[in-house]
Design an enzyme around this catalytic site. Sequence first.
Site, mmCIF file in Angstrom:
data_model
loop_
_atom_site.group_PDB
_atom_site.id
_atom_site.type_symbol
_atom_site.label_atom_id
_atom_site.label_comp_id
_atom_site.label_asym_id
_atom_site.label_seq_id
_atom_site.Cartn_x
_atom_site.Cartn_y
_atom_site.Cartn_z
ATOM 1 N N SER A 110 0.589 -1.007 0.098
ATOM 2 C CA SER A 110 -0.333 -0.180 -0.048
ATOM 3 C C SER A 110 0.902 1.567 0.298
ATOM 4 C CB SER A 110 -1.308 0.103 1.270
ATOM 5 O OG SER A 110 -2.009 1.218 0.940
ATOM 6 N N ASP A 133 -2.960 5.755 -3.203
ATOM 7 C CA ASP A 133 -1.620 5.510 -2.619
ATOM 8 C C ASP A 133 -1.984 4.537 -3.503
ATOM 9 O OD1 ASP A 133 -4.110 3.950 -2.659
ATOM 10 O OD2 ASP A 133 -2.990 2.901 -0.351
ATOM 11 N N ASP A 158 -1.698 1.097 -3.933
ATOM 12 C CA ASP A 158 -2.376 0.394 -4.478
ATOM 13 C C ASP A 158 -4.065 0.965 -5.263
ATOM 14 O OD1 ASP A 158 -3.320 0.197 -1.898
ATOM 15 O OD2 ASP A 158 -3.820 -1.723 -1.344
#
Length: 450
Positions: A96, A238, A240
């Site tokens: 992430s 972000d 992902d």
Amino acid sequence: MTKMFGTNGVRGIVNKDMNVQLALQMGKAIGSVFTGAIAIANDTRLSSDMISSAVCSGLMAVGCDVYDIGMVPTPALQYYVKTHDDVVAGVMITASHNPPEFNGIKVIEGDGTEASKEKEGEVEEKYDEEIPTVAWDKVGNIHKVPGAGEAYVDAIVSKLDIPMIRKAKFKVVVDCANGAACFTTPLLLKKLGVRCITLNGTPQGEFPGHPSEPTEENLGDLKKLVKDTKANLGIAHDGDADRCVFVDNKGNYVPGDITLALLARSIVMANRGGYIVTPVATSSLIDELVKSAGGEVVRTAVGAPIVSRKMMEIGGKFGGEENGGLIFPDHQHCRDGAMAIGRMLENICRNGALLKQISTIPVFYTEKRKLTCPNELKESAMQFLDQNTEGVSKNKTDGLKIMFDDGWVLARPSGTEPIFRVYAESKDRDRAVELADQYETMVRNFISSA
């Protein structure tokens, strides 16, 4: 309590905490708990092929077929799993917003939601065992599956008021953070008739444009380009792309709390009431706006899986976190950065420019502090704070939330990093700073003396 899985999967520094031995055993463990075909995807990190290959090898070794849908956002994998009856679970290779030297393994259940703590616990138990493999003629196969990103985008488009959005003739600037949104978000905006100017739009796992966490300090280029191009909106993902945050038409960063509260009010009004679900860390602004629209806010512990499962339990109309992770249950019960873009465009069409909407709502001042804290000190730091706040109204849903007449403080250790967070909020800026300073100092002093 799981020891490997944090708030969002298993994460670590590549070839240290997160290595191929761990990934192989994790693949075997996941494939032993979720027996059947497994879908896998990844973000743009340099180590994704290595970690994915090891997980796939573990899955196939215990007899699972693997459907590799490639580099897509986490919610695209979740949508794929949810809509394919022959797939029993999913695995996302991502860390992430963490720095590029990190990677992680996130498990998705068959309904498209992130794995529950119970399922993660089962995987951990299996991980610690000597896991038997199948006979040579029973090993699984891997299948490359194209088009999952496009199908995900089409599903979002089908939920939106396309004529209304097209009529607005939006111009937006999108910062893809060199992450998994590089293809899907520009495609979504094209299908919506939105002129899209992209920043950091190539998939590069070093994240050369800026760190992949969409905080204000990382989005200076986006803020400037929105102003310079006179765009209607700035959007940032972000790594992902399960989250997104916004910049208004004057180049001002919009905190996730405000986005969450504005969309919550709009959705409650459209539904003439309903539950909105959010963690204890979210600003009290959402309580005021949702109550004014005839809805009710339900608070949970921090973590998108917890929020989404509470929404499923009580029929929540909308939910999310203050970090830009928004959940739209009419699409799927998970954070979805691309759907958040579509809903924000609809919201602006109906209620006016984002800056105009923000000008009409109450102002809450939030201070967010982040301290380095060794994992082994987190529990004792929490006990220290609890023991030194006797007689004050406290909420222990997640961490320690200390309530005052004129604000609150939340002290909470991170579930994914050696970090301790202190949040404070008040309608008085000086009071918010005072509270944050006080409790940050308490935590810092405890850590230094431990």
